[in-house]
Design an enzyme around this catalytic site. Structure first.
Site, mmCIF file in Angstrom:
data_model
loop_
_atom_site.group_PDB
_atom_site.id
_atom_site.type_symbol
_atom_site.label_atom_id
_atom_site.label_comp_id
_atom_site.label_asym_id
_atom_site.label_seq_id
_atom_site.Cartn_x
_atom_site.Cartn_y
_atom_site.Cartn_z
ATOM 1 N N GLN A 5 8.398 35.480 -11.164
ATOM 2 C CA GLN A 5 9.302 34.486 -11.144
ATOM 3 C C GLN A 5 8.512 34.131 -9.434
ATOM 4 O OE1 GLN A 5 13.232 34.537 -9.436
ATOM 5 N NE2 GLN A 5 13.981 34.533 -11.325
ATOM 6 N N ARG B 115 -4.285 33.373 -16.872
ATOM 7 C CA ARG B 115 -4.121 34.957 -15.985
ATOM 8 C C ARG B 115 -3.677 35.677 -16.005
ATOM 9 N NH1 ARG B 115 -8.484 36.669 -12.759
ATOM 10 N NH2 ARG B 115 -7.524 37.822 -10.397
ATOM 11 N N GLU C 153 0.685 -1.170 -0.245
ATOM 12 C CA GLU C 153 -0.229 -0.145 -0.367
ATOM 13 C C GLU C 153 1.186 1.394 -0.021
ATOM 14 O OE1 GLU C 153 -4.128 0.151 2.308
ATOM 15 O OE2 GLU C 153 -3.189 1.889 2.701
#
Ligand SMILES: Cc1cc2nc3c(=O)[nH]c(=O)nc-3n(C[C@H](O)[C@H](O)[C@H](O)COP(=O)(O)OP(=O)(O)OC[C@H]3O[C@@H](n4cnc5c(N)ncnc54)[C@H](O)[C@@H]3O)c2cc1C
Lengths: 90, 378
Positions: free
Chosen positions: B278, B267, B241
């Protein structure tokens, strides 16, 4: 690996890793590791890893039981009886 | 050393990815048990519910790394992480131990499990036994033909829709962690009581509940492995798992990264794309770096499993890296999306809610760090 070779290595590993070095020297070869919860879920995983990585012994899952991991004597017998995993490149 | 996937692995990944994208294009996280079951059937039709089971049991016979790649593709193209998680938990912590340690009778469950008709839940955790699983109080008394199980499990993923529980109970109280035995318990047995779905913050497509065993008589043919080997079986299933399940989160992170790149290049603020700042682009660079480094650790842990090496440290490092990257990247995605990330529509807040529990389930980060540190000789 013989029983004499295996036993001190397992004893040292358990003392150092799980018992803070066993400063009072209480750990014996017949200390009940499961009953005293020295081998809990985390420590048993670490012990198996030690056996595999350091002693090159893969313990089959079917052999991971209370009888074989009761104390240092039973673990050492199990380990010395198992075939060592061949070293890489061998 | 070769860091490339083989052509077959790339082809299989692409195939699963495309199939998941097609089947789950319109799928939204749902909590209606009937709809959840239908989603499971869709997952099963792609083979996701049985990938690592042998073909004779309806699976594809894949190893750990290939199973991880399949789950990565699932997480990449299905936004219902609860479904991805539930299917993976069913496969890795339930089907794997039934296959590897079950009797022939128990293995008869596997074909249904691979087909998504028999859903399984892993029932270990109890109120007083979370990280310290050796402290479970559920008991299994008897021997010979049957055991009587008594006790309550506090958090069982898939429980409300499960048909079988892989559970753990004390058979030898004096033997601590190695006094635990494993069982596959069909839900239809008398004395299996499943509680109502637990309200939770995320992974909502995976319903969870408490499960009580009241005087529940379980035929011995449903014991997995020998008496007392439950602890080792549980650890083995957790290795699968911690390795494979978390690959689903690699898929989520890759999808999220693409969404963040898309959003920040579209955007515009202050007359330019926000990706041109940056502070924004470096945030994305860090997200990518976390994803890629976690991926390497996870692939290596799974590769070791395929070599028959259950390397505790490698698995713990992979689990920690993926889960911490998933949480950190989801927080970054929220920041990059601004207020729209906080609104439900964008799916970013759901990703964060789905990622937060990764540092808890399958062994908490603290326990994994403890294993890593102790293995390093500390
Ligand atoms: C989404 C989700 C799904 C789950 N699904 C299942 C399931 O299907 N089946 C199942 O059986 N369980 C399931 N669980 C339960 C999960 O396995 C437990 O939550 C987990 O093992 C931790 O146990 P706990 O929550 O009781 O925390 P605790 O063990 O009480 O820990 C609380 C805090 O203490 C810390 N801590 C504990 N011991 C130590 C230590 N020795 N050193 C340092 N820190 C320590 C932990 O890291 C944690 O931060 C699920 C949990 C979640 C969140």
């Amino acid at each position: 690996m013989t029983l004499d070779e295996v036993t001190p290595r397992i004893r040292t590993f358990i003392a150092e890793s799980f018992l803070d070095g066993d400063p009072k020297g209480e750990l014996t070869e017949s200390t009940p590791l499961l009953e005293w919860e020295v081998l809990n879920s985390m420590n048993s995983a670490l012990l198996l890893n030690f056996l595999r990585e350091e002693l090159r012994v893969e313990v089959p899952l079917a052999s991971i039981n209370a009888a074989n991991f009761r104390d240092i004597t039973s673990i050492s017998k199990l380990v010395s009886g198992l075939t060592a995993v061949p070293a890489e490149g061998a | 050393m070769d860091f490339e996937l083989s052509p077959l692995q790339r082809e299989r990944y692409a195939g699963i990815n495309a199939a998941v994208a097609e089947r789950f294009a319109e799928h939204e996280t749902c909590t209606d048990p009937e709809l959840v079951r239908l989603a499971w059937k869709d997952a099963a039709s792609i083979g996701l519910t049985g990938m690592c089971l042998p073909e004779e049991h309806g699976g594809a016979g894949l190893g750990a790394l290939d199973t991880a790649l399949g789950l990565e593709a699932f997480g990449r193209s299905c936004s219902d992480m609860g479904l991805v998680f539930g299917v993976a938990a069913h496969l890795l912590s339930c089907a794997v131990p039934v296959w590897e340690f079950g009797t022939d009778a128990a293995r008869e469950l596997l074909a249904g499990m691979a087909a998504g008709d028999v859903i399984a839940g892993n029932a270990m955790t109890e109120d007083e036994a979370g990280s310290d699983v050796g402290r479970i109080r559920t008991t299994a008394k008897g021997s010979g033909d049957a055991y009587v199980l008594e006790g309550e499990k506090s958090f069982v993923s898939n429980a409300p829709i499960a048909d079988v529980f892989v559970t753990y109970a004390v058979t030898d109280p004096a033997a601590g962690f190695l006094g635990i035995s494993a069982f596959a318990v069909p839900r239809e047995l008398d004395g299996v009581v499943v509680g109502p779905p637990l309200p939770k913050m995320g992974l909502n497509g995976c319903l969870a509940a408490r499960v009580r065993f009241e005087d529940c008589v379980v035929p011995a043919r449903y014991r997995l492995g020998a008496e007392g080997s439950g602890g080792a079986i549980f650890q083995h299933s957790m290795a699968w798992e911690r390795g494979c399940l978390f690959a689903g989160y690699l898929g989520l992170m890759e999808r999220q990264l693409a969404e963040c790149v898309g959003r920040t290049t579209r955007r515009r603020q202050f007359g330019r794309k926000i990706a041109g700042f940056q502070a924004v682009s470096h945030r994305i660079a860090r997200m990518r770096q976390r994803l890629e480094s976690a991926r390497l650790l996870l692939y290596r842990a799974c590769w070791l499993l395929d070599q028959g090496r259950t390397d505790v440290g490698a698995i713990a490092m992979a689990k920690t890296a993926v889960s911490e990257a998933a949480v950190a990247n989801s927080l970054d995605a929220m920041q990059l999306f601004g207020a729209s990330g906080y609104l439900a529509d964008a799916g970013i807040e759901e990703q964060l809610r789905d990622c937060l529990p990764t540092t808890v389930f399958s062994g908490t980060t603290e326990i994994q760090l403890e294993l890593i540190a102790r293995e390093a000789g500390l």
